[in-house]
Each structure stands twice: as C-alpha cells, then as structure tokens.
Enzyme design. Structure first.
Site, PDB file in Angstrom:
ATOM      1  N   GLU A 111     -20.561  46.654  -8.414  1.00 15.63           N
ATOM      2  CA  GLU A 111     -20.770  47.936  -9.118  1.00 15.63           C
ATOM      3  C   GLU A 111     -20.546  47.769 -10.619  1.00 15.63           C
ATOM      4  OE1 GLU A 111     -17.958  50.105  -6.555  1.00 15.63           O
ATOM      5  OE2 GLU A 111     -19.625  51.402  -5.995  1.00 15.63           O
ATOM      6  N   GLU A 131     -18.100  47.207   2.335  1.00 14.28           N
ATOM      7  CA  GLU A 131     -17.382  48.475   2.514  1.00 14.28           C
ATOM      8  C   GLU A 131     -17.340  48.894   3.984  1.00 14.28           C
ATOM      9  OE1 GLU A 131     -19.275  47.776  -0.040  1.00 14.28           O
ATOM     10  OE2 GLU A 131     -18.257  48.476  -1.852  1.00 14.28           O
TER      11      GLU A 131
HETATM   12  C1  1HE Z   1      -7.456  40.815  -2.888  1.00 18.43           C
HETATM   13  C2  1HE Z   1      -8.809  41.188  -2.863  1.00 18.43           C
HETATM   14  C3  1HE Z   1      -9.117  42.566  -2.996  1.00 18.43           C
HETATM   15  C4  1HE Z   1      -8.709  39.067  -2.623  1.00 18.43           C
HETATM   16  N1  1HE Z   1      -8.086  43.424  -3.155  1.00 18.43           N
HETATM   17  N2  1HE Z   1      -6.474  41.706  -3.042  1.00 18.43           N
HETATM   18  N3  1HE Z   1     -13.570  43.539  -1.429  1.00 18.43           N
HETATM   19  C5  1HE Z   1     -13.602  42.745  -0.375  1.00 18.43           C
HETATM   20  O1  1HE Z   1     -13.695  43.129   0.766  1.00 18.43           O
HETATM   21  C6  1HE Z   1     -13.498  41.263  -0.688  1.00 18.43           C
HETATM   22  C7  1HE Z   1     -12.175  40.747  -0.187  1.00 18.43           C
HETATM   23  N4  1HE Z   1     -11.940  39.389  -0.668  1.00 18.43           N
HETATM   24  C8  1HE Z   1     -12.510  38.312  -0.084  1.00 18.43           C
HETATM   25  O2  1HE Z   1     -13.362  38.394   0.779  1.00 18.43           O
HETATM   26  C9  1HE Z   1     -12.026  36.991  -0.581  1.00 18.43           C
HETATM   27  O3  1HE Z   1     -10.750  37.168  -1.175  1.00 18.43           O
HETATM   28  C10 1HE Z   1     -12.964  36.296  -1.610  1.00 18.43           C
HETATM   29  C11 1HE Z   1     -14.249  35.847  -0.911  1.00 18.43           C
HETATM   30  C12 1HE Z   1     -13.297  37.205  -2.768  1.00 18.43           C
HETATM   31  C13 1HE Z   1     -12.220  35.059  -2.190  1.00 18.43           C
HETATM   32  O4  1HE Z   1     -11.768  34.245  -1.117  1.00 18.43           O
HETATM   33  P1  1HE Z   1     -10.595  33.191  -1.376  1.00 18.43           P
HETATM   34  O5  1HE Z   1     -10.424  32.411  -0.099  1.00 18.43           O
HETATM   35  O6  1HE Z   1     -10.846  32.441  -2.635  1.00 18.43           O
HETATM   36  O7  1HE Z   1      -9.265  34.075  -1.677  1.00 18.43           O
HETATM   37  P2  1HE Z   1      -8.277  34.811  -0.641  1.00 18.43           P
HETATM   38  O8  1HE Z   1      -7.314  33.820  -0.072  1.00 18.43           O
HETATM   39  O9  1HE Z   1      -9.023  35.638   0.327  1.00 18.43           O
HETATM   40  O10 1HE Z   1      -7.505  35.806  -1.617  1.00 18.43           O
HETATM   41  C14 1HE Z   1      -6.595  35.319  -2.590  1.00 18.43           C
HETATM   42  C15 1HE Z   1      -5.644  36.466  -2.881  1.00 18.43           C
HETATM   43  O11 1HE Z   1      -6.381  37.533  -3.475  1.00 18.43           O
HETATM   44  C16 1HE Z   1      -5.010  37.038  -1.634  1.00 18.43           C
HETATM   45  O12 1HE Z   1      -3.747  37.528  -1.978  1.00 18.43           O
HETATM   46  P3  1HE Z   1      -2.395  36.684  -1.623  1.00 18.43           P
HETATM   47  O13 1HE Z   1      -1.270  37.485  -2.188  1.00 18.43           O
HETATM   48  O14 1HE Z   1      -2.395  36.565  -0.133  1.00 18.43           O
HETATM   49  O15 1HE Z   1      -2.569  35.329  -2.304  1.00 18.43           O
HETATM   50  C17 1HE Z   1      -5.904  38.226  -1.311  1.00 18.43           C
HETATM   51  O16 1HE Z   1      -5.253  39.225  -0.554  1.00 18.43           O
HETATM   52  C18 1HE Z   1      -6.209  38.719  -2.693  1.00 18.43           C
HETATM   53  N5  1HE Z   1      -7.443  39.495  -2.735  1.00 18.43           N
HETATM   54  N6  1HE Z   1      -9.572  40.083  -2.694  1.00 18.43           N
HETATM   55  C19 1HE Z   1      -6.810  42.979  -3.164  1.00 18.43           C
HETATM   56  N7  1HE Z   1     -10.357  43.031  -3.009  1.00 18.43           N
HETATM   57  C20 1HE Z   1     -14.710  51.687  -5.951  1.00 18.43           C
HETATM   58  S1  1HE Z   1     -15.123  51.369  -4.351  1.00 18.43           S
HETATM   59  C21 1HE Z   1     -15.406  49.675  -4.215  1.00 18.43           C
HETATM   60  C22 1HE Z   1     -15.227  49.259  -2.808  1.00 18.43           C
HETATM   61  C23 1HE Z   1     -15.040  47.785  -2.691  1.00 18.43           C
HETATM   62  O17 1HE Z   1     -14.902  47.073  -3.642  1.00 18.43           O
HETATM   63  S2  1HE Z   1     -15.066  47.181  -1.107  1.00 18.43           S
HETATM   64  C24 1HE Z   1     -14.972  45.453  -1.285  1.00 18.43           C
HETATM   65  C25 1HE Z   1     -13.569  44.978  -1.339  1.00 18.43           C
END
Ligand code: 1HE
Length: 266
Positions: A111, A131
């Site tokens: 977005e 989402e």
């Molecule tokens: C996060 C977030 C997040 C990672 N909010 N903390 N977005 C998603 O559904 C995407 C979610 N993220 C992923 O699918 C993956 O993290 C990635 C593909 C982006 C990257 O993968 P990777 O293996 O490099 O990283 P990871 O191990 O999954 O994440 C590393 C850390 O970042 C981990 O935290 P930690 O404390 O355990 O190290 C994750 O929890 C954190 N992290 N993504 C919070 N999104 C206005 S409306 C919009 C609606 C949306 O955006 S929906 C899509 C949300």
C-alpha cells in the site's frame, strides 16, 4: 537526520526516506506512521523529489501485526484513517515520490509503494496481500490504490489465495515501472529521481495531483480540468523559458531508445 524508525537524508534536492526496523522486517507501527508523516512533510518543504526505501533484507512486511493484535473497532478505523492521511500526503502532496523495492513488499508495504508515483523493484522483490490469512482487510488504501493499479479482479485473487508474485508477475500486474538486477533498485530510483527533479516543479505538481483526480472524473469533467491545468502550466514563466530554450536549440533533444534485439525494421 536519523530517528529510531526511519532515516532521512537530503542530497542534490532529493529526500531519501528509509524504513529502518529491519529486525521487524520494517513492519509499520503507529510510531512509524507518525514519523513517516513528519519526514514526508519535511521532504516536501526542502526537496524536489522523495525516494522511499527499506533498510535490511526487505522493503516492508506491512502492518505491525503484533501491535494490531488487540484493537477495538474505533481504534482500527482511526488507525486506518491515519494511514490514509499520510499516504495521501505522499501521493497528492507537493513533490513526486519514487520507491526502491527489494525483498518483501507485503500488505501495508505494498500500500505504501502504491502511494508513490514510480515503483522500481530489484529481482529479489516479492509481493503479496496476505490479509485473508491474517483475518483482516486492507486498511492503508489498498482497495483504492492497489486495485486501481492491478484491477480489483487481480487484487481479489491475491487477497483470497495469498498468492505471492515475483517481479515478472508484478510487472505484468502493472505494479512496477522498472525491474532491475538485485541490489540496484536504489541506483535506478536515484537516477529517475534526478531526472524528475530537472522537470519544471509546476509540471511535476500537475502530473502527480491532476492525473489521479482526472482519472476519477467523468470524461467531460476530466477534459475540462485538463484544459485548465494545461493552460495554467503553459502560461507560467518557467514554461515560457523552457519552450523558448527548445526553439532556440538550447534544450536537449529526445534520444530514441536502443534498437530492439532481433528487429530488422530499425
Ligand atoms: C513482524 C512482521 C509484521 C515480520 N508485523 N512483526 N504482513 C504479513 O503478513 C507478513 C508477515 N511477515 C512475513 O511473512 C515474514 O516476516 C517475511 C516474509 C516478511 C520475512 O520473513 P523472514 O523469515 O525474513 O523474517 P521472520 O523471521 O518471519 O520475522 C523476523 C521478525 O520480524 C520476527 O520477530 P521476532 O521478534 O520473532 O524476531 C517477526 O515476528 C517480525 N515480523 N513481519 C510484526 N508484519 C493497514 S492494513 C495492512 C494490512 C497488512 O499489512 S497485512 C500483511 C501483514
């Protein structure tokens, strides 16, 4: 200037805005939105073009899911409207924005990218709207901006299935203007931003502010507004000087693009 969550640098009239939460994959929290608003405002006051990019291995993993796990309905609406206000400042503010994409460009990250005027991605970039999997809906203007770019039909597919697009697919879906080799998105974005910065600022403003509004108008209204904007820009002092420079052969001519490989038509 470097804050905790974003970096900001001004160079050659370009404002570089970097998402700087790599440990959380640059997820967008309320605090990120607040800081983004401040640096976008600052960029508009002192730069000709802005560039938005992400530090670390990803552009942006979207909404901070941890922060949003416990929201009341009214907090949800207010949060979404806040995103809208900041992204509107990017899309319909004082200067054009280019984004340099790599890694995850997901949910709210997409977005954000869709609110910029030119999207450059390197081949590591991937795009998704998960989402549906998260039990939420787009709230950062995706149903308007992303749907206008790729069509509501394609966006429905992405949201229902969780499909992840590579750069080739994303380009076909009209999400990207430029695809470049890994690690070179920023260099390309900077090159484009310098080119844009050499345009007349009034033309840049008309392009970024009039075009999206005209697209939302009925044809007759759009044509009328186009005439007004055309007249307004053409009669500016800068336009007069630039048009005279062309006729006096002081302005650079357009260069034809390189020949297409295999073409025998020249
Ligand atoms: C996060 C977030 C997040 C990672 N909010 N903390 N977005 C998603 O559904 C995407 C979610 N993220 C992923 O699918 C993956 O993290 C990635 C593909 C982006 C990257 O993968 P990777 O293996 O490099 O990283 P990871 O191990 O999954 O994440 C590393 C850390 O970042 C981990 O935290 P930690 O404390 O355990 O190290 C994750 O929890 C954190 N992290 N993504 C919070 N999104 C206005 S409306 C919009 C609606 C949306 O955006 S929906 C899509 C949300």
């Amino acid at each position: 200037m470097t804050s905790k969550l974003l970096t900001y640098d001004l160079s050659n009239n370009l404002a570089f805005i970097g998402l700087n939460r790599p440990a959380k994959r640059n997820a967008i929290s309320d605090a990120v939105i607040d800081e983004l608003e401040a640096v976008v405002r600052r960029a508009q006051s002192e730069a000709l073009v802005g560039i938005i990019f992400g530090h670390g291995d990803h552009f942006c993993a979207g909404l901070d899911l941890a922060e949003h796990a416990t929201r009341t309905p009214i907090q949800g609406i207010q949060g979404s409207r806040r995103w809208h206000a900041v992204f509107d400042q990017i899309q319909r503010g004082a200067i054009p924005f280019v984004c340099a994409l790599h890694g995850a460009v997901v949910g709210g990250g997409l977005e954000l990218a869709a609110s910029t005027h030119i999207r450059v991605a390197d081949e590591s970039a991937f795009f998704a709207l998960p989402e549906g999997q998260r039990g939420i809906f787009v709230g950062g203007s995706g149903s308007v901006r992303i749907a206008r770019l790729m069509s509501a039909a394609r966006m429905t597919d992405l949201m229902l299935t969780g499909r992840v697009l590579n750069v080739t697919e994303a380009e076909r879906f009209n999400l990207l203007n430029y695809v470049v080799p890994p690690g070179t998105a920023m260099a390309k974005a900077r090159e484009l931003a310098l080119q844009i910065a050499s345009n007349a600022p009034l033309s840049n403003f008309a392009i970024t502010n009039a075009l999206p509004r005209i697209q939302d108008m009925a044809q007759d209204d759009g044509l009328f507004v186009e005439s007004l904007v055309a007249s307004f820009t053409q009669t500016s002092a800068e336009a007069t000087e630039r048009l005279q420079a062309f006729t006096a052969k002081r302005a650079a001519r357009l260069a034809a693009p390189p020949k297409i490989a295999g073409s025998d038509t020249g």
